[in-house]
Design a protein around this motif. Structure first.
Motif, PDB file in Angstrom:
ATOM      1  N   GLU A   1     -78.891  34.455   5.040  1.00 48.29           N
ATOM      2  CA  GLU A   1     -78.050  33.699   4.103  1.00 48.29           C
ATOM      3  C   GLU A   1     -76.692  33.352   4.701  1.00 48.29           C
ATOM      4  O   GLU A   1     -76.096  32.314   4.345  1.00 48.29           O
ATOM      5  CB  GLU A   1     -77.886  34.477   2.801  1.00 48.29           C
TER       6      GLU A   1
ATOM      7  N   GLU B   1     -92.047  32.612  -4.169  1.00 45.97           N
ATOM      8  CA  GLU B   1     -91.373  33.506  -3.232  1.00 45.97           C
ATOM      9  C   GLU B   1     -91.447  33.000  -1.794  1.00 45.97           C
ATOM     10  O   GLU B   1     -90.462  33.082  -1.047  1.00 45.97           O
ATOM     11  CB  GLU B   1     -91.978  34.902  -3.339  1.00 45.97           C
ATOM     12  N   ARG B   2     -92.592  32.472  -1.392  1.00 48.69           N
ATOM     13  CA  ARG B   2     -92.754  32.012  -0.011  1.00 48.69           C
ATOM     14  C   ARG B   2     -91.803  30.866   0.335  1.00 48.69           C
ATOM     15  O   ARG B   2     -91.388  30.721   1.488  1.00 48.69           O
ATOM     16  CB  ARG B   2     -94.216  31.584   0.223  1.00 48.69           C
TER      17      ARG B   2
ATOM     18  N   THR C   1     -82.574  32.365  -0.970  1.00 52.26           N
ATOM     19  CA  THR C   1     -81.664  32.383   0.178  1.00 52.26           C
ATOM     20  C   THR C   1     -80.621  31.277   0.053  1.00 52.26           C
ATOM     21  O   THR C   1     -79.449  31.484   0.390  1.00 52.26           O
ATOM     22  CB  THR C   1     -82.445  32.241   1.502  1.00 52.26           C
TER      23      THR C   1
ATOM     24  N   TYR D   1     -91.143  34.035  -9.965  1.00 47.54           N
ATOM     25  CA  TYR D   1     -90.082  33.932  -8.958  1.00 47.54           C
ATOM     26  C   TYR D   1     -88.956  33.020  -9.449  1.00 47.54           C
ATOM     27  O   TYR D   1     -87.763  33.303  -9.209  1.00 47.54           O
ATOM     28  CB  TYR D   1     -90.641  33.425  -7.636  1.00 47.54           C
TER      29      TYR D   1
ATOM     30  N   SER E   1     -88.455  27.554   3.691  1.00 50.25           N
ATOM     31  CA  SER E   1     -89.749  28.200   3.488  1.00 50.25           C
ATOM     32  C   SER E   1     -90.071  29.179   4.617  1.00 50.25           C
ATOM     33  O   SER E   1     -89.727  28.957   5.774  1.00 50.25           O
ATOM     34  CB  SER E   1     -90.849  27.142   3.384  1.00 50.25           C
ATOM     35  N   ILE E   2     -90.748  30.258   4.259  1.00 49.34           N
ATOM     36  CA  ILE E   2     -91.116  31.282   5.237  1.00 49.34           C
ATOM     37  C   ILE E   2     -92.392  30.903   5.991  1.00 49.34           C
ATOM     38  O   ILE E   2     -92.626  31.354   7.109  1.00 49.34           O
ATOM     39  CB  ILE E   2     -91.285  32.643   4.526  1.00 49.34           C
TER      40      ILE E   2
ATOM     41  N   SER F   1     -86.461  26.038   8.248  1.00 52.08           N
ATOM     42  CA  SER F   1     -86.750  27.315   8.911  1.00 52.08           C
ATOM     43  C   SER F   1     -87.183  27.111  10.363  1.00 52.08           C
ATOM     44  O   SER F   1     -87.728  26.064  10.731  1.00 52.08           O
ATOM     45  CB  SER F   1     -87.860  28.044   8.147  1.00 52.08           C
TER      46      SER F   1
ATOM     47  N   GLN G   1     -84.250  33.664   6.214  1.00 56.23           N
ATOM     48  CA  GLN G   1     -83.741  34.724   5.348  1.00 56.23           C
ATOM     49  C   GLN G   1     -82.325  35.166   5.704  1.00 56.23           C
ATOM     50  O   GLN G   1     -81.814  36.138   5.141  1.00 56.23           O
ATOM     51  CB  GLN G   1     -84.708  35.918   5.383  1.00 56.23           C
TER      52      GLN G   1
ATOM     53  N   ASN H   1     -88.763  30.595  -0.796  1.00 61.09           N
ATOM     54  CA  ASN H   1     -87.525  31.263  -0.417  1.00 61.09           C
ATOM     55  C   ASN H   1     -86.256  30.581  -0.935  1.00 61.09           C
ATOM     56  O   ASN H   1     -85.228  30.556  -0.256  1.00 61.09           O
ATOM     57  CB  ASN H   1     -87.492  31.363   1.123  1.00 61.09           C
TER      58      ASN H   1
END
Length: 372
Positions: free
Chosen positions: A323, A206-207, A212, A237, A280-281, A302, A321, A209
Motif C-alpha cells: 500500500e 478478494e483476489r 490495497t 469482500y 489484482s493478485i 500488479s 499488496q 484486491n
C-alpha cells in the motif's frame, strides 16, 4: 474452411468469456468472411450482442436440449455437419472429439481455480480440473491468452510448450476509437461525477484486491486526494471494504457505481479518469488494463501473473499488496504531468500494437490453418 465453435458462453455470458467469444468471432468474420462458421450452443439466448450473429452470412447456429449434448453428444453433430476444426472458446472440448478425426483447439483463459482454490466451491474445482486436464491432453493445439497462462498450463498439466500458442485477446471494438470531449461529457452526465477522479473497474472480490487502493488512499494527504470511482459488484469482500471505508471515515473519497448503461459510458469513464488502478493478485489476461490504455488513461497495476503483459513497460507495475508503494505511485502520476502524458501516449501505442482485433483474429486463423 468449415469451423465449429463452442458457443455456450457466446450466447449466455455478457461478460468475460462471452465477450472473448463474441469479439473474436466478429473480428474473424471481418478477416475471412468466406469460411463457414457453425456455432454450437445448448440454447440461443437472443440479446442485442448476439442478434447479429443469428442472421449473419456464412453463420449457422445449432442447439440441442439433449442431456450432456455440449459435453459429449455434439461430436456426432460435428461429424454430420462436416466440421473440419472445432474451437472450444471457453476452456473445454467435448469428450471423444480426439477420436472423431476432427481437429480441435481449446482456449485456456486462466487456472485461477488451481492457484486460488479457496475462492471456488470444492466440487466446482474438481469439475474444472477434469475438464481442463482433458482438454489440454486431447486438443490438437492449446491457445493460451497470455504467456502467464501458458506457464500455468505447463506447470499444472505438464503440457509440452510446443503444443501451446499464445495469442492475446482484443477488446470490444468500441474502445479502439476515442470519444470527443463533448461525447464524454454527455455520456457521463447522468452519473454526476466530480471533475477529477481515479478509476477501478472489476469485480469487488478478494483476489482483485481493492482494499490495497483504499489503504493507499488513506495514506495520501487529504489536500492531494482525488476520489476513486469503483465500477463493480461484490458480496462479502465488498462489505469488508465498505466497512473499512466507514471505520476510517473515508466515505467522501470513494464513489460506487454498480453498473453502467453501456460500453460507451464505460469508455467515457476511462477517458475522463486521471488514473486507472488495477491491483489484482492474479489474472489470466486483464482486459480492463487494456481498455484503460486504449482510452489514453495511465495505469497502475500488479507486477504478477499476466498483468505486466497487458500493461506494457510504460505502465507502473508494483507489488499489489504494497500500500505504501501504491500511495507513492498514485502521487507520482498525479503530480507529474510530463510523466502522465508519456504514459498515456506510449501506453496507447502499446495497446494498439499488441491487442488490435484484426491482428489477433489473423493469428487465430493462422493457428487454424497450422492445425489443419
Amino acid at each position: 474452411m468449415k469451423i465449429g465453435f463452442d458457443a455456450k458462453r457466446f450466447f449466455n455470458n455478457n461478460t468475460g468469456l462471452g465477450n472473448y467469444s463474441r469479439t473474436l468471432l466478429k473480428n474473424i468474420l471481418k478477416v475471412q468472411p468466406q469460411n463457414k462458421y457453425i456455432l454450437y450452443s445448448p440454447n440461443k439466448a437472443q440479446s442485442s450482442v448476439s442478434e447479429t450473429f443469428l442472421h449473419g452470412k456464412n453463420i449457422v447456429v445449432k442447439s440441442s436440449s439433449k442431456l450432456f449434448w455440449r459435453e459429449r453428444g455434439v461430436v456426432s453433430d460435428l461429424k454430420k455437419d462436416g466440421v473440419q476444426l472445432y474451437h472450444g472458446l471457453s476452456n473445454e472440448i467435448p469428450i471423444g472429439i480426439h477420436k472423431s478425426g476432427i481437429q480441435s483447439i481449446v482456449t485456456i483463459h486462466d487456472l485461477i481455480f488451481k492457484i486460488y482454490p479457496k475462492t471456488y466451491n470444492y466440487f466446482d474445482t474438481k469439475i474444472y480440473d477434469f475438464k481442463f486436464k482433458y482438454s489440454c491432453k486431447n486438443a490438437n493445439r492449446i491457445l493460451a491468452i497470455s504467456e502467464s497462462t501458458k506457464r500455468d498450463i505447463i506447470q499444472f498439466y505438464n503440457v509440452p510448450p510446443e503444443r501451446i500458442d499464445v495469442i492475446y485477446q482484443a477488446c470490444n471494438p468500441v474502445f479502439y476509437t476515442l470519444q470527443s470531449t463533448e461525447d464524454v461529457s454527455r455520456n457521463l452526465k447522468e452519473y454526476k461525477l466530480p471533475e477529477r477522479f481515479m478509476l477501478y473497474v472489476g469485480s469487488v472480490i478478494e483476489r482483485k484486491n481493492l482494499l490495497t487502493i483504499v489503504k493507499a488512499q488513506e495514506k495520501i494527504n487529504t489536500s492531494n486526494r482525488i476520489p476513486l470511482v469503483i465500477v463493480g459488484k461484490g458480496g462479502a469482500y465488498k462489505k469488508q471494504v465498505e466497512q473499512y471505508i466507514h471505520d476510517k471515515n473515508l466515505g467522501e473519497h470513494f464513489i460506487w457505481l454498480n453498473s453502467l448503461e453501456n460500453n460507451e459510458h464505460l469508455q467515457a469513464l476511462y477517458q475522463k479518469a486521471e488514473l486507472f488502478i488495477y491491483p489484482s493478485i492474479y489474472e489470466g489476461f486483464g482486459i480492463p488494463v487494456v481498455e484503460a490504455l486504449l482510452s489514453k488513461t495511465p495505469v497502475i497495476t500488479s507486477n504478477v501473473s499476466s498483468l505486466p503483459e497487458a500493461a506494457g513497460s510504460n505502465s507502473i507495475c508494483i507489488d499489489p499488496q504494497d500500500e505504501n508503494l501504491m500511495k507513492e505511485s498514485i502521487e507520482r502520476i498525479l503530480s507529474n504531468d510530463i510523466l502522465r502524458q508519456d504514459m498515456v501516449e506510449k501506453g496507447h501505442a502499446y495497446a494498439i500494437a499488441n491487442f488490435d482485433g484484426k491482428k489477433c483474429a489473423e493469428k487465430v486463423l493462422g493457428l487454424y490453418k497450422k492445425t489443419l
